[in-house]
Design an enzyme around this catalytic site. Structure first.
Site, mmCIF file in Angstrom:
data_model
loop_
_atom_site.group_PDB
_atom_site.id
_atom_site.type_symbol
_atom_site.label_atom_id
_atom_site.label_comp_id
_atom_site.label_asym_id
_atom_site.label_seq_id
_atom_site.Cartn_x
_atom_site.Cartn_y
_atom_site.Cartn_z
ATOM 1 N N ASP A 8 0.859 -1.187 0.000
ATOM 2 C CA ASP A 8 0.000 0.000 0.000
ATOM 3 C C ASP A 8 0.893 1.233 0.000
ATOM 4 O O ASP A 8 1.852 1.332 0.776
ATOM 5 C CB ASP A 8 -0.891 -0.012 1.244
ATOM 6 C CG ASP A 8 -1.955 1.077 1.172
ATOM 7 O OD1 ASP A 8 -2.215 1.582 0.062
ATOM 8 O OD2 ASP A 8 -2.518 1.416 2.230
ATOM 9 N N ASN A 34 -2.738 12.946 -3.506
ATOM 10 C CA ASN A 34 -3.825 13.430 -4.372
ATOM 11 C C ASN A 34 -4.279 14.823 -3.945
ATOM 12 O O ASN A 34 -4.570 15.683 -4.795
ATOM 13 C CB ASN A 34 -5.005 12.465 -4.324
ATOM 14 C CG ASN A 34 -4.791 11.249 -5.198
ATOM 15 O OD1 ASN A 34 -4.111 11.315 -6.218
ATOM 16 N ND2 ASN A 34 -5.339 10.111 -4.803
ATOM 17 N N ASP A 59 -3.123 9.727 -10.753
ATOM 18 C CA ASP A 59 -3.252 8.625 -11.712
ATOM 19 C C ASP A 59 -1.921 8.329 -12.394
ATOM 20 O O ASP A 59 -1.543 7.163 -12.586
ATOM 21 C CB ASP A 59 -4.306 8.976 -12.772
ATOM 22 C CG ASP A 59 -5.718 8.933 -12.218
ATOM 23 O OD1 ASP A 59 -5.881 8.433 -11.094
ATOM 24 O OD2 ASP A 59 -6.652 9.402 -12.908
ATOM 25 N N GLU A 98 -4.921 2.481 -4.088
ATOM 26 C CA GLU A 98 -3.459 2.540 -4.125
ATOM 27 C C GLU A 98 -2.837 1.261 -3.570
ATOM 28 O O GLU A 98 -1.670 1.235 -3.217
ATOM 29 C CB GLU A 98 -2.947 3.751 -3.345
ATOM 30 C CG GLU A 98 -3.315 3.754 -1.867
ATOM 31 C CD GLU A 98 -4.644 4.458 -1.608
ATOM 32 O OE1 GLU A 98 -4.886 4.832 -0.458
ATOM 33 O OE2 GLU A 98 -5.424 4.650 -2.560
#
Length: 546
Positions: free
Chosen positions: A418, A426, A435, A462
């Protein structure tokens, strides 16, 4: 000769035959006409069902490429706009639309308050035809309601608007955990292919009906000529004229039937009992690339492809001997060596003694449909953003690898990874950069895969996962550490991380030798628990399961 009727009265047998010849054809013509009409109508119904089934397959295959978890996360309102989930779903819808140029619209809907609302639309947001999340669908909803109630695909009747004629195929999106229908995928496809296929089937049925009518006419003409010659020898000239007129009509019908067979889009081929080709039509030449001159006189084996399963043709011959007919799909070979899928119907032609003398085959090239199904199947297994296997593909691969490890009594390892505080990334850099970061990370994870047996996949958001068959814990930890270092070496900035000023990754590692009572979920749970420990201990590290 006379036959008694009632008392003291007799009707010549010849007169009774004359009456039958005069009125029998009319009765039989009505029977044959009714039968041919029913036959043509039946062929049309079968053709329509066949085309509907093909569209259902396309819709169901397309629906399989949509992630139900993402659909569940859509709220169907303005809050979805700009979100990564909506954008990912819209990209999937756009790929489904772009695979087939005949597709007009692709969209997702969900019921709400007695109406249906749009969840996602493949159209560009600047298009006047774009429907944003939450927009109410104000047209007919019977088909949508049927899909929600039955969890089965539905193909609606063709309709016409200012863009042309279209057919809507609807398929359910089913929650794999509850089995409930959570949304409906809609695909609007050009009706031209649909209508062309129906015309071809109706044309072939009409040709057969006309051939049957011609044979019927010829048979009754023979009886009529015999009766006329027996009753009125003096009217020979009139009988000959009638015969010539009827022959001209029969020739016209036969020419028309031959023209239909020549111009139909389906290939037609007739071979003798030894498999030697005797005649073909123009569509045969176009599909196989063999001219009539090259094909006639050669054995059917020139069209066979090695891609067919062993024993297929033996099975076909057995069905022909038992039922006189075989329908199915095979692989065939063109003159240039190309293999292609072919839908074929073969019938046995027998003589008066019941001996098989010829085989008649009608076939259709299914290359375009086969390619579309292959492409949609690929889309259903690949994550649309990162280009690596998705969660669905991962689950299926893990189940297979876990079962092989159980049978071989061998170890199997799994990494659960992770990205650390990726939400902060973000928030700081935006979802577009997020992205792009996920794409780069996915490719770096793929580069760590050691061989064809290892598999890396996007597990969700993610999160990433890796299957390492036949790998002991020590080797799995080395792979995990190499992956951790590779992500740090990319030096992707993440100044708000709190762990490091760059993007880092936490990895949980688990290894088992599956017992008879263990399942793949047990391995996932161990790897997930190790990942949780890695986060709890400060992140940016590798932790092995206890």
């Amino acid at each position: 000769m006379e036959a008694a009727v009632g008392r003291g009265r007799a009707i010549p047998l010849q007169s009774k035959f004359s009456l039958w010849v005069q009125w029998g054809p009319a009765v039989m013509l009505l029977v044959v006409a009714g039968g041919m009409a029913a036959f043509v109508d039946g062929v049309g119904r079968v053709a329509r069902l066949q085309e509907q089934r093909e569209l259902e397959i396309v819709a169901v295959t397309a629906a399989a490429s949509i992630n139900p978890d993402q659909v569940n996360r859509l709220g169907g309102n303005a809050g979805d706009i700009g979100g990564a989930v909506l954008q990912d779903v819209r990209r999937r819808l756009q790929r489904i639309r772009d695979v087939n140029p005949q597709v007009r619209f692709v969209y997702l809907m969900r019921p709400g308050a007695g109406r249906f609302i749009f969840l996602a639309d493949a159209e560009a947001e600047t298009s006047p035809d774009y429907s944003p999340p939450g927009q109410v669908y104000d047209d007919q909803i019977e088909g949508l309601q049927r899909v929600m109630a039955s969890a089965l695909p539905v193909v609606e009747d063709p309709y016409e608007d200012r863009w042309g004629r279209w057919v809507s195929a609807l398929a359910p999106i089913v929650d794999p955990q509850t089995g409930a229908v959570i949304a409906v995928l809609g695909i609007d496809v050009s009706a031209e292919h649909w209508q062309q296929a129906l015309r071809q089937h109706y044309g072939l049925a009409l040709a057969i009906a006309m051939l049957a009518s011609s044979v019927f006419g010829l048979l009754w003409f023979g009886a009529y000529r015999h009766q006329r010659n027996a009753e009125r020898l003096a009217g020979l000239n009139d009988a000959l004229e009638a015969e010539l007129a009827h022959r001209r009509l029969s020739d016209q019908r036969l020419k028309l039937a031959a023209a239909v067979l020549t111009n139909t889009g389906d290939g037609v081929m007739v071979a003798d009992a030894r498999g030697i080709i005797e005649s073909v039509n123009a569509a045969f030449e176009r599909i196989t690339l063999h001219s009539a001159q090259q094909a006639v006189g050669r054995n059917l084996r020139m069209l066979y492809s090695a891609r067919n399963s062993h024993g297929l043709f033996r099975s076909i011959l057995q069905d022909l001997q038992r039922n006189g007919r075989w329908d199915g799909q095979i692989w065939s070979r063109r003159r240039n060596g190309e293999r292609y899928p072919q839908e074929v119907s073969v019938s046995v032609l027998r003589d008066d003694d019941g001996v098989a003398t010829h085989y008649a085959a009608i076939f259709r090239d299914k290359t375009d449909q086969h390619r579309l199904e292959q492409r949609l199947n690929e889309l259903a297994q690949i994550d649309g953003l990162t280009g690596i296997p998705n969660r669905r593909h991962f689950d299926a691969s893990l189940a297979a690898a876990f079962e092989r490890a159980r049978q071989d009594n061998a170890p199997i390892s799994m990494l659960m990874a992770d990205l650390d505080f990726f939400k902060r990334f973000n928030d700081r850099y935006g979802h577009i950069e997020g992205d792009e970061c996920l794409k780069r990370i996915a490719q770096r994870i793929r580069s760590v895969v050691r061989n064809d047996w290892d598999m890396a996949a996007r597990y969700g958001g993610e999160e990433f996962a890796m299957i390492l068959p036949g790998t002991v814990l020590e080797d799995a930890l080395r792979v995990a550490q190499r992956l951790n270092e590779a992500i740090r070496a990319m030096a992707i900035p993440n100044i708000d991380s709190g762990v490091a000023p760059i993007v880092t990754i936490s990895i949980g590692c688990a290894t088992v030798i599956p017992s008879e009572t263990m399942v793949a979920r047990d391995l996932i749970a161990q790897a997930d628990a190790a990942l949780y420990s890695a986060k709890r201990e400060g992140r940016d590290r590798v932790v092995a399961a206890n």
